[in-house]
Write an enzyme that holds these catalytic residues in place. Structure first.
Site, mmCIF file in Angstrom:
data_model
loop_
_atom_site.group_PDB
_atom_site.id
_atom_site.type_symbol
_atom_site.label_atom_id
_atom_site.label_comp_id
_atom_site.label_asym_id
_atom_site.label_seq_id
_atom_site.Cartn_x
_atom_site.Cartn_y
_atom_site.Cartn_z
ATOM 1 N N GLU A 11 -12.634 -31.163 -24.207
ATOM 2 C CA GLU A 11 -12.563 -32.176 -23.030
ATOM 3 C C GLU A 11 -13.294 -33.518 -23.150
ATOM 4 O O GLU A 11 -12.775 -34.382 -22.579
ATOM 5 C CB GLU A 11 -13.395 -31.064 -22.054
ATOM 6 C CG GLU A 11 -12.950 -29.950 -21.194
ATOM 7 C CD GLU A 11 -11.852 -30.352 -20.265
ATOM 8 O OE1 GLU A 11 -11.754 -31.600 -19.990
ATOM 9 O OE2 GLU A 11 -10.896 -29.549 -19.984
ATOM 10 N N GLU B 112 -10.323 -35.587 -24.522
ATOM 11 C CA GLU B 112 -9.237 -35.709 -23.785
ATOM 12 C C GLU B 112 -9.840 -36.918 -22.746
ATOM 13 O O GLU B 112 -9.228 -37.686 -22.526
ATOM 14 C CB GLU B 112 -8.793 -34.336 -23.026
ATOM 15 C CG GLU B 112 -8.322 -33.514 -23.861
ATOM 16 C CD GLU B 112 -7.771 -32.083 -23.185
ATOM 17 O OE1 GLU B 112 -7.052 -31.273 -23.784
ATOM 18 O OE2 GLU B 112 -8.168 -32.095 -21.953
ATOM 19 N N GLU B 113 -10.934 -36.808 -22.386
ATOM 20 C CA GLU B 113 -10.968 -37.665 -21.071
ATOM 21 C C GLU B 113 -11.620 -38.913 -21.702
ATOM 22 O O GLU B 113 -11.541 -39.988 -20.960
ATOM 23 C CB GLU B 113 -12.345 -37.121 -20.451
ATOM 24 C CG GLU B 113 -11.836 -35.639 -19.579
ATOM 25 C CD GLU B 113 -12.964 -35.156 -18.436
ATOM 26 O OE1 GLU B 113 -12.402 -34.513 -17.635
ATOM 27 O OE2 GLU B 113 -14.178 -35.992 -18.681
#
Length: 377
Positions: free
Chosen positions: A250, A253-254
């Protein structure tokens, strides 16, 4: 008249009586253990314990001797299909052509799996819509007599019309995933259903990523639903994904920042979130991975999801979460930052240890726990 010696007559009489007795005995067992016609699957009693060895039960099954509901054996009569009268129940032959194939399932239940495609010839289709309801009702009756707790049915979307028949038989939706719906029916009338609700929780992960060289914390601002100026990166764990892998993914990805998992800082348990499910949100401590020169990269916001990503000074972030204004402060992160600031990870860190399973064939699982300072093993 034949002149038979007395002792031979007694022997023949004994043999005759033994033969009659065995015929009656096996006939009664056949009533309990088999249907009238040979099929590609065993009668439930043979499959789940008829009292006969498998070889014998199969042999009796092939004799094609007794209809499913008979005057001699009312094994299934008390729970026969509702639309069949008692007289019709006795007069009509109920054999395996009237019951859906099923498999043994967990917790003393059975499972019916409807195949994806129909047979070209309806007479060869065990799940033909014209006969599905009566077969399902007969299967429910059989399951009750076998003292099963529940029945499960999986139905592909290509044969969705069968779900209406299942509903008439008392089945309800349990869950749907992809192209398949799963329905269930609790069979016991003496106790409440113990069928668990599907997916009671979702698992979320959030990351406290601190660059100790600059005393900055990694933060993001989403394109929508921003309740505070900045938040830690994170999201939902995927099915079968472990916490450490999920939170590393996460963050990358961000923000595009590669990280290393260190520990769990805390868990928030919330109810009534997406789809009415509860939520377990794990706040994890990560450290950024440096490049060859020892530098930490600058974050790049995820396109379409993240409006901004930045390294924010720790003092600025603390001021935000500790702000007494209810529109600015963040109660959960206020507690998390107290844990971060007290340090001393050897005493307070929630650590990760992979342990083996006691269930044969199941892979090891991570256990998150307080520090173990002395381990005799």
């Amino acid at each position: 008249m034949l002149n038979i010696p007395k002792n031979q007559s007694c022997i023949k009489s004994s043999v005759f009586m033994f033969t009659v007795f065995m015929s009656i005995s096996w006939g009664r067992r056949a009533i309990l253990c088999c249907g009238q016609k040979t099929t590609s699957f065993l009668h439930p009693a043979a499959r789940f314990g008829s009292g006969l060895p498998h070889r014998l039960a199969t042999k009796v099954h092939r004799r094609q001797s007794v209809p499913f509901y008979t005057k001699q054996s009312l094994l299934f009569s008390s729970t026969a299909p509702n639309h069949v009268s008692k007289k019709k129940e006795v007069d009509q032959n109920y054999d395996f052509d009237r019951i859906l194939p099923f498999d043994k399932h967990s917790h003393n239940s059975i499972k019916i799996a409807v195949p994806q495609n129909e047979q070209a010839d309806p007479s060869e289709d065990l799940f033909d819509s014209e006969t599905f309801l009566s077969k399902l009702e007969a299967t429910v009756a059989t399951a009750k007599q076998l003292h099963k707790t529940a029945i499960w049915i999986t139905v592909p979307i290509t044969r969705a019309g069968l779900m209406e028949h299942a509903h008439k038989c008392g089945f309800t939706f349990h869950h749907a995933e992809g192209n398949t719906a799963t329905l269930s029916k609790w069979l016991s009338e003496d106790e409440e259903s113990r069928i668990p609700t599907f997916a009671t929780h979702q698992v979320g992960v959030g990351a406290v990523v601190i660059n100790r060289e600059t005393e900055e914390i990694l933060c993001v601002r989403e394109k929508r639903n921003n309740y505070r100026p900045w938040k830690m990166p994170g999201g939902l764990a995927e099915l079968g994904e472990e916490l450490d892998i999920a939170v590393i993914r996460e963050v990358y990805e961000e923000t595009g920042i590669q990280c290393r998992f260190l520990s769990v800082l805390g868990v928030r348990h919330t109810h009534g979130l997406q789809f009415g499910r509860s939520d377990l949100y794990f706040v994890c401590r990560l450290e950024p991975v440096t490049d060859e020169s020892g530098k930490v990269a600058q974050p790049v916001p995820q396109e379409g999801e993240i409006e901004a990503a930045a390294w924010i000074p720790l003092d600025e972030y603390r001021d935000m979460v500790n702000n007494p204004d209810s529109n600015i402060g963040h109660p959960m992160m206020r507690h998390i930052m107290k844990i971060v600031d007290q340090g001393d990870w050897d005493k307070f860190d929630i650590q990760r240890t992979v342990v083996s399973s006691v269930v044969p064939g199941r892979k090891g699982s991570p256990v998150y726990h307080a520090p173990i300072h002395s381990d005799s093993n």
